[in-house]
Design a protein around this motif. Structure first.
Motif, PDB file in Angstrom:
ATOM      1  N   GLY A   9       0.862  -1.378  -0.116  1.00 43.08           N
ATOM      2  CA  GLY A   9       0.195  -0.070   0.011  1.00 43.08           C
ATOM      3  C   GLY A   9       0.958   1.254  -0.070  1.00 43.08           C
ATOM      4  N   THR A  66     -10.813  -2.302  -3.782  1.00 40.60           N
ATOM      5  CA  THR A  66      -9.740  -1.782  -3.110  1.00 40.60           C
ATOM      6  C   THR A  66      -9.324  -2.090  -1.709  1.00 40.60           C
ATOM      7  N   PRO A 241      -4.608   7.644  -1.701  1.00 42.97           N
ATOM      8  CA  PRO A 241      -4.078   6.526  -2.313  1.00 42.97           C
ATOM      9  C   PRO A 241      -3.695   6.690  -3.950  1.00 42.97           C
ATOM     10  N   ARG A 258      -4.392   0.901  -3.932  1.00 40.43           N
ATOM     11  CA  ARG A 258      -4.980   0.117  -3.360  1.00 40.43           C
ATOM     12  C   ARG A 258      -5.349  -1.264  -4.354  1.00 40.43           C
ATOM     13  N   THR A 261      -2.130  -3.843  -4.099  1.00 37.59           N
ATOM     14  CA  THR A 261      -1.930  -4.757  -2.983  1.00 37.59           C
ATOM     15  C   THR A 261      -2.475  -6.288  -3.256  1.00 37.59           C
TER      16      THR A 261
END
Length: 290
Positions: A9, A66, A241, A258, A261
């Motif tokens: 992240g 997400t 993000p 996100r 990840t």
């Protein structure tokens, strides 16, 4: 053998944003940095786990999620979340804040005092002001007071935050106006918890920190990463993000980190700037009726 990286992240600190990786590695993201990675053919996205622990079954999760967690890990993560209001005995002091994301988009929230403004940067708040400081439950009651008395929400859909960035007012004074007005109305309310110490209005503007003033307009957003896809671009802005990457030709594309990840990522083959992941183009309002 090509090294594989697994993203944990995006994190914000006083020196700016950085991507974090499994194993504790960190990649700082100064503006102008070249960002490039690929998802290997046949790759799958697996659950990111919960509270620092790996998913026990390495569950496969959807590319467009997400959260990047399976149902069980998402439940465990939320069970220990201050944001979900599941913790009542945290002894740390908390701050109540007003955050502004664009015209008509102000929310109230709380964050631990020790975190400073990191929570606001992570949310992509364009500007904000503190309202008060005190114990967790006093902060919670103040948050509820503003929701009930002033109809200030505690959440703003992220898609709306992202869309608002393309048409922000040009001056700090204009961007701060709604926060100042709501702060004054909140301070005038009765019923504040006695243990919460009010704080004066001091609006902090993040447009410069995010790099939004100088960034080219974004034409779309990456909707998911896919096996065999890659992106290569120059970082022109970062907000919350999101990375705004200049990928050549049409301007910038927005990549929500996100979505990274849970994937194993590789350096891409040498090639010009571009994006080979699915992109949703932003809707443009027509200039007139005809």
């Amino acid at each position: 053998m090509t090294q594989v990286w697994k993203c944990s992240g995006l994190r914000w600190a006083a020196d700016g944003p950085a991507l974090t990786w499994a194993g504790g590695r960190r990649s700082a993201l100064p503006r102008g940095k070249r960002v490039a990675f690929a998802v290997p053919e046949g790759g799958v996205r697996t659950c990111a786990g919960a509270r620092g622990h790996a998913c026990p079954v390495a569950a496969v999760v959807p590319g467009r999620s997400t959260g990047a967690r399976c149902e069980e890990c998402a439940r465990l993560d939320r069970a220990h979340s201050v944001a979900a209001d599941t913790i009542a005995d945290d002894p740390r002091p908390y701050r109540v804040y007003l955050a502004w994301f664009g015209p008509g988009m102000v929310k109230v929230g709380i964050t631990a005092l020790e975190r400073g403004p990191a929570r606001l940067l992570e949310q992509g708040a364009v500007c904000f002001s503190w309202l008060g400081t005190g114990p967790l439950m006093a902060a919670r009651r103040t948050e509820e007071l503003l929701r009930a008395a002033l109809r200030v929400p505690d959440r703003v859909p992220y898609a709306e935050k992202r869309a608002a960035r393309s048409a922000l007012p040009g001056t700090e004074a204009e961007r701060a106006a709604e926060v100042r007005e709501l702060h004054a109305r909140a301070a005038a309310l009765t019923g504040w918890p006695e243990s919460l110490r009010p704080e004066p209005c001091h609006v902090v503007d993040h447009v410069r920190a995010f790099g939004l003033a100088e960034a080219p307009a974004a034409f779309g957003e990456v909707v998911e990463l896919v096996p065999g896809g890659a992106v290569r671009g120059e970082l022109v802005a970062a907000a919350g993000p999101d990375l705004h990457l200049a990928v050549g030709g049409r301007g910038a594309v927005v990549l929500d980190t996100r979505l990274m990840t849970g994937w194993e990522l590789l350096p891409p083959e040498p090639a010009p700037a571009g994006c080979a992941f699915p992109v949703r183009e932003f809707r443009r309002e027509p200039d007139g009726l005809f």
